[in-house]
Design a protein around this motif. Structure first.
Motif, PDB file in Angstrom:
ATOM      1  N   SER A  59       0.835  -1.264   0.069  1.00  0.00           N
ATOM      2  CA  SER A  59       0.012   0.008  -0.065  1.00  0.00           C
ATOM      3  C   SER A  59       0.707   1.360  -0.073  1.00  0.00           C
ATOM      4  N   LYS A  60       1.917   1.377   0.656  1.00  0.00           N
ATOM      5  CA  LYS A  60       2.948   2.357   0.579  1.00  0.00           C
ATOM      6  C   LYS A  60       3.605   2.476  -0.842  1.00  0.00           C
ATOM      7  N   VAL A  61       3.787   1.462  -1.469  1.00  0.00           N
ATOM      8  CA  VAL A  61       4.363   1.487  -2.811  1.00  0.00           C
ATOM      9  C   VAL A  61       3.306   2.035  -3.834  1.00  0.00           C
ATOM     10  N   GLU A  62       2.187   1.508  -3.721  1.00  0.00           N
ATOM     11  CA  GLU A  62       0.963   2.080  -4.502  1.00  0.00           C
ATOM     12  C   GLU A  62       0.690   3.516  -4.138  1.00  0.00           C
ATOM     13  N   ALA A  63       0.824   3.873  -2.965  1.00  0.00           N
ATOM     14  CA  ALA A  63       0.814   5.497  -2.570  1.00  0.00           C
ATOM     15  C   ALA A  63       1.752   6.383  -3.104  1.00  0.00           C
ATOM     16  N   MET A  64       2.920   5.909  -3.189  1.00  0.00           N
ATOM     17  CA  MET A  64       4.050   6.432  -3.828  1.00  0.00           C
ATOM     18  C   MET A  64       3.894   6.786  -5.479  1.00  0.00           C
ATOM     19  N   TYR A  65       3.455   5.687  -5.826  1.00  0.00           N
ATOM     20  CA  TYR A  65       2.887   5.635  -7.216  1.00  0.00           C
ATOM     21  C   TYR A  65       2.003   6.820  -7.588  1.00  0.00           C
ATOM     22  N   LEU A  66       0.889   6.497  -6.849  1.00  0.00           N
ATOM     23  CA  LEU A  66      -0.262   7.610  -7.034  1.00  0.00           C
ATOM     24  C   LEU A  66       0.215   9.042  -6.810  1.00  0.00           C
ATOM     25  N   ASP A  67       1.030   9.164  -6.001  1.00  0.00           N
ATOM     26  CA  ASP A  67       1.547  10.690  -5.711  1.00  0.00           C
ATOM     27  C   ASP A  67       2.462  11.122  -6.713  1.00  0.00           C
ATOM     28  N   MET A  68       3.463  10.000  -7.355  1.00  0.00           N
ATOM     29  CA  MET A  68       3.973  10.474  -8.578  1.00  0.00           C
ATOM     30  C   MET A  68       3.235  10.860  -9.805  1.00  0.00           C
ATOM     31  N   LEU A  69       2.181  10.187  -9.922  1.00  0.00           N
ATOM     32  CA  LEU A  69       1.075  10.317 -11.085  1.00  0.00           C
ATOM     33  C   LEU A  69       0.519  11.724 -10.684  1.00  0.00           C
ATOM     34  N   SER A  70       0.097  12.035  -9.608  1.00  0.00           N
ATOM     35  CA  SER A  70      -0.519  13.270  -9.533  1.00  0.00           C
ATOM     36  C   SER A  70       0.321  14.306  -9.533  1.00  0.00           C
ATOM     37  N   LYS A  71       1.762  14.493  -9.235  1.00  0.00           N
ATOM     38  CA  LYS A  71       2.679  15.248  -9.322  1.00  0.00           C
ATOM     39  C   LYS A  71       3.003  15.527 -11.142  1.00  0.00           C
ATOM     40  N   LYS A  72       2.986  14.264 -11.683  1.00  0.00           N
ATOM     41  CA  LYS A  72       3.271  14.620 -12.929  1.00  0.00           C
ATOM     42  C   LYS A  72       1.964  15.063 -13.770  1.00  0.00           C
ATOM     43  N   GLN A  73       0.799  15.047 -13.430  1.00  0.00           N
ATOM     44  CA  GLN A  73      -0.336  15.725 -13.908  1.00  0.00           C
ATOM     45  C   GLN A  73      -0.396  17.280 -13.618  1.00  0.00           C
ATOM     46  N   LYS A  74       0.328  17.573 -12.748  1.00  0.00           N
ATOM     47  CA  LYS A  74       0.328  18.904 -12.426  1.00  0.00           C
ATOM     48  C   LYS A  74       0.971  19.736 -13.214  1.00  0.00           C
ATOM     49  N   HIS A  75       2.050  19.231 -13.557  1.00  0.00           N
ATOM     50  CA  HIS A  75       3.205  19.939 -14.469  1.00  0.00           C
ATOM     51  C   HIS A  75       2.736  19.686 -15.808  1.00  0.00           C
TER      52      HIS A  75
END
Length: 75
Positions: A59-75
């Motif tokens: 779940s921590k790895v999945e959360a890291m992945y989701l966080d990375m995706l959301s940061k990419k979408q903001k840029h």
């Protein structure tokens, strides 16, 4: 129940690990999530084995992945 809004739907754990390693690298991943499969002789195979048996780490790895995706979408 629809999975349209679930960014993890249809994404395999191996894909998640490969994307995170390409984006962050093993060292940063091990710093963020202190598990031996990221810090001591890391490999996709050892990570998959551990994460499939360890729900809290997955779940921590999945959360890291989701966080990375959301940061990419903001840029």
């Amino acid at each position: 129940m629809s999975q349209i809004n679930n960014p993890l739907h249809g994404v395999k754990l191996e894909q998640i690990i490969n994307v995170l390693v390409a984006h962050y690298g093993w060292e940063y991943m091990g710093y963020q999530i202190s598990i031996r499969c990221f810090t001591n002789d890391p490999s996709v195979k050892s990570s998959l084995k551990f994460l499939r048996r360890t729900p809290w780490a997955r779940s921590k790895v999945e959360a890291m992945y989701l966080d990375m995706l959301s940061k990419k979408q903001k840029h």
